[in-house]
Design a protein around this motif. Sequence first.
Motif, PDB file in Angstrom:
ATOM      1  N   ILE A 194       0.841  -1.199   0.000  1.00 42.37           N
ATOM      2  CA  ILE A 194       0.000   0.000   0.000  1.00 42.37           C
ATOM      3  C   ILE A 194       0.879   1.253   0.000  1.00 42.37           C
ATOM      4  O   ILE A 194       0.601   2.226  -0.704  1.00 42.37           O
ATOM      5  CB  ILE A 194      -0.952  -0.001   1.210  1.00 42.37           C
ATOM      6  CG1 ILE A 194      -1.948  -1.152   1.092  1.00 42.37           C
ATOM      7  CG2 ILE A 194      -1.684   1.332   1.334  1.00 42.37           C
ATOM      8  CD1 ILE A 194      -2.885  -1.290   2.278  1.00 42.37           C
ATOM      9  N   VAL A 195       1.951   1.220   0.791  1.00 43.57           N
ATOM     10  CA  VAL A 195       2.870   2.364   0.821  1.00 43.57           C
ATOM     11  C   VAL A 195       3.457   2.605  -0.565  1.00 43.57           C
ATOM     12  O   VAL A 195       3.565   3.750  -1.013  1.00 43.57           O
ATOM     13  CB  VAL A 195       4.000   2.116   1.850  1.00 43.57           C
ATOM     14  CG1 VAL A 195       5.113   3.159   1.682  1.00 43.57           C
ATOM     15  CG2 VAL A 195       3.456   2.170   3.266  1.00 43.57           C
ATOM     16  N   LYS A 212       2.134   1.983  -3.508  1.00 41.50           N
ATOM     17  CA  LYS A 212       1.133   2.617  -4.375  1.00 41.50           C
ATOM     18  C   LYS A 212       0.885   4.067  -3.957  1.00 41.50           C
ATOM     19  O   LYS A 212       0.695   4.945  -4.808  1.00 41.50           O
ATOM     20  CB  LYS A 212      -0.171   1.815  -4.332  1.00 41.50           C
ATOM     21  CG  LYS A 212      -0.064   0.443  -4.981  1.00 41.50           C
ATOM     22  CD  LYS A 212      -1.418  -0.249  -5.093  1.00 41.50           C
ATOM     23  CE  LYS A 212      -1.944  -0.680  -3.749  1.00 41.50           C
ATOM     24  NZ  LYS A 212      -3.215  -1.460  -3.869  1.00 41.50           N
ATOM     25  N   PHE A 213       0.888   4.304  -2.642  1.00 44.71           N
ATOM     26  CA  PHE A 213       0.677   5.664  -2.140  1.00 44.71           C
ATOM     27  C   PHE A 213       1.773   6.601  -2.640  1.00 44.71           C
ATOM     28  O   PHE A 213       1.496   7.732  -3.088  1.00 44.71           O
ATOM     29  CB  PHE A 213       0.646   5.651  -0.613  1.00 44.71           C
ATOM     30  CG  PHE A 213       0.640   7.004   0.023  1.00 44.71           C
ATOM     31  CD1 PHE A 213      -0.532   7.744   0.122  1.00 44.71           C
ATOM     32  CD2 PHE A 213       1.811   7.562   0.523  1.00 44.71           C
ATOM     33  CE1 PHE A 213      -0.539   9.012   0.697  1.00 44.71           C
ATOM     34  CE2 PHE A 213       1.821   8.815   1.105  1.00 44.71           C
ATOM     35  CZ  PHE A 213       0.640   9.541   1.191  1.00 44.71           C
ATOM     36  N   GLU A 237       1.388   7.843  -6.106  1.00 41.85           N
ATOM     37  CA  GLU A 237       0.371   8.881  -6.270  1.00 41.85           C
ATOM     38  C   GLU A 237       0.783  10.206  -5.638  1.00 41.85           C
ATOM     39  O   GLU A 237       0.305  11.266  -6.047  1.00 41.85           O
ATOM     40  CB  GLU A 237      -0.962   8.416  -5.662  1.00 41.85           C
ATOM     41  CG  GLU A 237      -1.604   7.258  -6.412  1.00 41.85           C
ATOM     42  CD  GLU A 237      -3.047   7.045  -6.005  1.00 41.85           C
ATOM     43  OE1 GLU A 237      -3.696   8.022  -5.568  1.00 41.85           O
ATOM     44  OE2 GLU A 237      -3.532   5.904  -6.127  1.00 41.85           O
ATOM     45  N   TYR A 238       1.664  10.153  -4.634  1.00 44.57           N
ATOM     46  CA  TYR A 238       2.102  11.371  -3.937  1.00 44.57           C
ATOM     47  C   TYR A 238       3.624  11.431  -3.953  1.00 44.57           C
ATOM     48  O   TYR A 238       4.290  11.128  -2.959  1.00 44.57           O
ATOM     49  CB  TYR A 238       1.567  11.382  -2.500  1.00 44.57           C
ATOM     50  CG  TYR A 238       0.059  11.463  -2.418  1.00 44.57           C
ATOM     51  CD1 TYR A 238      -0.599  12.690  -2.439  1.00 44.57           C
ATOM     52  CD2 TYR A 238      -0.719  10.304  -2.340  1.00 44.57           C
ATOM     53  CE1 TYR A 238      -1.982  12.767  -2.380  1.00 44.57           C
ATOM     54  CE2 TYR A 238      -2.100  10.369  -2.279  1.00 44.57           C
ATOM     55  CZ  TYR A 238      -2.723  11.604  -2.301  1.00 44.57           C
ATOM     56  OH  TYR A 238      -4.097  11.680  -2.246  1.00 44.57           O
ATOM     57  N   LYS A 277       0.090  15.633   4.674  1.00 43.37           N
ATOM     58  CA  LYS A 277       0.769  14.388   4.329  1.00 43.37           C
ATOM     59  C   LYS A 277       0.233  13.223   5.164  1.00 43.37           C
ATOM     60  O   LYS A 277       0.082  12.103   4.658  1.00 43.37           O
ATOM     61  CB  LYS A 277       2.286  14.536   4.534  1.00 43.37           C
ATOM     62  CG  LYS A 277       2.697  14.864   5.962  1.00 43.37           C
ATOM     63  CD  LYS A 277       4.197  15.060   6.097  1.00 43.37           C
ATOM     64  CE  LYS A 277       4.577  15.383   7.555  1.00 43.37           C
ATOM     65  NZ  LYS A 277       6.033  15.580   7.711  1.00 43.37           N
ATOM     66  N   VAL A 295      -3.771  12.534   4.213  1.00 37.90           N
ATOM     67  CA  VAL A 295      -4.011  11.790   2.974  1.00 37.90           C
ATOM     68  C   VAL A 295      -3.514  10.350   3.093  1.00 37.90           C
ATOM     69  O   VAL A 295      -4.094   9.435   2.496  1.00 37.90           O
ATOM     70  CB  VAL A 295      -3.369  12.485   1.754  1.00 37.90           C
ATOM     71  CG1 VAL A 295      -3.980  13.857   1.537  1.00 37.90           C
ATOM     72  CG2 VAL A 295      -1.863  12.574   1.875  1.00 37.90           C
ATOM     73  N   PHE A 296      -2.458  10.130   3.889  1.00 40.55           N
ATOM     74  CA  PHE A 296      -1.957   8.768   4.055  1.00 40.55           C
ATOM     75  C   PHE A 296      -2.960   7.904   4.825  1.00 40.55           C
ATOM     76  O   PHE A 296      -3.235   6.761   4.438  1.00 40.55           O
ATOM     77  CB  PHE A 296      -0.610   8.777   4.774  1.00 40.55           C
ATOM     78  CG  PHE A 296      -0.007   7.406   4.946  1.00 40.55           C
ATOM     79  CD1 PHE A 296       0.389   6.671   3.848  1.00 40.55           C
ATOM     80  CD2 PHE A 296       0.154   6.854   6.207  1.00 40.55           C
ATOM     81  CE1 PHE A 296       0.930   5.393   3.988  1.00 40.55           C
ATOM     82  CE2 PHE A 296       0.690   5.586   6.366  1.00 40.55           C
ATOM     83  CZ  PHE A 296       1.088   4.852   5.255  1.00 40.55           C
ATOM     84  N   TYR A 339      -5.819   7.157   2.673  1.00 41.51           N
ATOM     85  CA  TYR A 339      -5.437   6.161   1.669  1.00 41.51           C
ATOM     86  C   TYR A 339      -5.461   4.760   2.265  1.00 41.51           C
ATOM     87  O   TYR A 339      -5.978   3.818   1.647  1.00 41.51           O
ATOM     88  CB  TYR A 339      -4.044   6.500   1.134  1.00 41.51           C
ATOM     89  CG  TYR A 339      -3.678   5.782  -0.149  1.00 41.51           C
ATOM     90  CD1 TYR A 339      -4.004   6.332  -1.389  1.00 41.51           C
ATOM     91  CD2 TYR A 339      -3.002   4.570  -0.127  1.00 41.51           C
ATOM     92  CE1 TYR A 339      -3.670   5.681  -2.575  1.00 41.51           C
ATOM     93  CE2 TYR A 339      -2.663   3.916  -1.299  1.00 41.51           C
ATOM     94  CZ  TYR A 339      -2.996   4.476  -2.520  1.00 41.51           C
ATOM     95  OH  TYR A 339      -2.672   3.834  -3.686  1.00 41.51           O
ATOM     96  N   LEU A 340      -4.922   4.618   3.478  1.00 45.11           N
ATOM     97  CA  LEU A 340      -4.964   3.325   4.152  1.00 45.11           C
ATOM     98  C   LEU A 340      -6.407   2.858   4.350  1.00 45.11           C
ATOM     99  O   LEU A 340      -6.750   1.695   4.082  1.00 45.11           O
ATOM    100  CB  LEU A 340      -4.277   3.416   5.518  1.00 45.11           C
ATOM    101  CG  LEU A 340      -2.758   3.501   5.552  1.00 45.11           C
ATOM    102  CD1 LEU A 340      -2.289   3.753   6.983  1.00 45.11           C
ATOM    103  CD2 LEU A 340      -2.122   2.223   5.004  1.00 45.11           C
ATOM    104  N   GLN A 389      -7.903   1.628   1.152  1.00 44.37           N
ATOM    105  CA  GLN A 389      -7.349   0.346   0.709  1.00 44.37           C
ATOM    106  C   GLN A 389      -7.904  -0.819   1.526  1.00 44.37           C
ATOM    107  O   GLN A 389      -8.099  -1.916   1.002  1.00 44.37           O
ATOM    108  CB  GLN A 389      -5.823   0.374   0.819  1.00 44.37           C
ATOM    109  CG  GLN A 389      -5.139   1.330  -0.142  1.00 44.37           C
ATOM    110  CD  GLN A 389      -5.342   0.945  -1.588  1.00 44.37           C
ATOM    111  OE1 GLN A 389      -5.127  -0.200  -1.974  1.00 44.37           O
ATOM    112  NE2 GLN A 389      -5.781   1.887  -2.411  1.00 44.37           N
TER     113      GLN A 389
END
Length: 302
Positions: A110-111, A113-114, A117-118, A281, A284-285, A288-289, A292
Amino acid sequence: MDRLSEMEAFIAVVDQGGFTDAARKMGVSKSAISKHISALESRLGARLLNRTTRRVNPTEIGLAYYDRAAQVLANASEADDMVSAMQSDPRGSLRISVPVNFGIRQVSNIVGKFLQEYPDVSVDMVLDDRFVELLSENFDMAIRIGRMEDSSLRARKLAESRMLIVASKEYLQRRGRPERLEDLSNHSLLHYTNLSTGNFWKLKTRSGEERQIRVGGQMTANNGEALMHAAEAGLGIALLPSFILGNRILSSDLEEILVEHVTEPLGIYAVYPPGRYTQPKLRVFIDYLAEQFKGTAPDGWN
């Protein structure tokens, strides 16, 4: 007139000790300051300032109003800062603490992919099964699994993981299959040393009564995957989360036992220090988690 402008003028007059210096600080005319103060006192129906030829001082009511007005202005300024911060682009470094197996199996991809995107964000992911001290150890966030204790930390639930009691088919053939919780006392129980319950498993009887089972066996470890391999090798019975086992029960010699006796699913949380607002930061993280892991069932890990 605008209430905040009136408050700002009043605060400036008190801080500067007069209309002239207050006007200079705010970059407006002295008459504008005077109009704001007159409108404020008129609206409140109270005299807030004692005016002399040399200095302007707040009245008793004015002092009380000053404290509240200063807080209102501070809150308004902070609200403006929050909006600006939340609208700014996420950037900078995130230092996060993640349990070892969960980090390797579920978070690392996941990190990746994150970060695609960022691109202006970097992540320092520290894999550690202990509960780190976020502030003193300079972590922005941690993922914690289990019951959330009372804490000053903020938390967001991401998912759940089911707990399973497992043993190898070879072990069960050799030592017998436990049918009741009481039978576990005659077995080797592989112990995860980081359990919040110490040397006990908390399990439920068929009637829903919670029981504490003392754990003892040939092997203890502070890592769930090590215990899974020990169970596969026939060293004993293990209590493990589904995010570690995944499809192991289908693809290996492990077998789930005492299915109706396991505890409630473990909550999986993102925890972070308290604050008036969250940095972009980090916000959004965590979002995002959560996205997912959205819809992940307690037994849906693989």
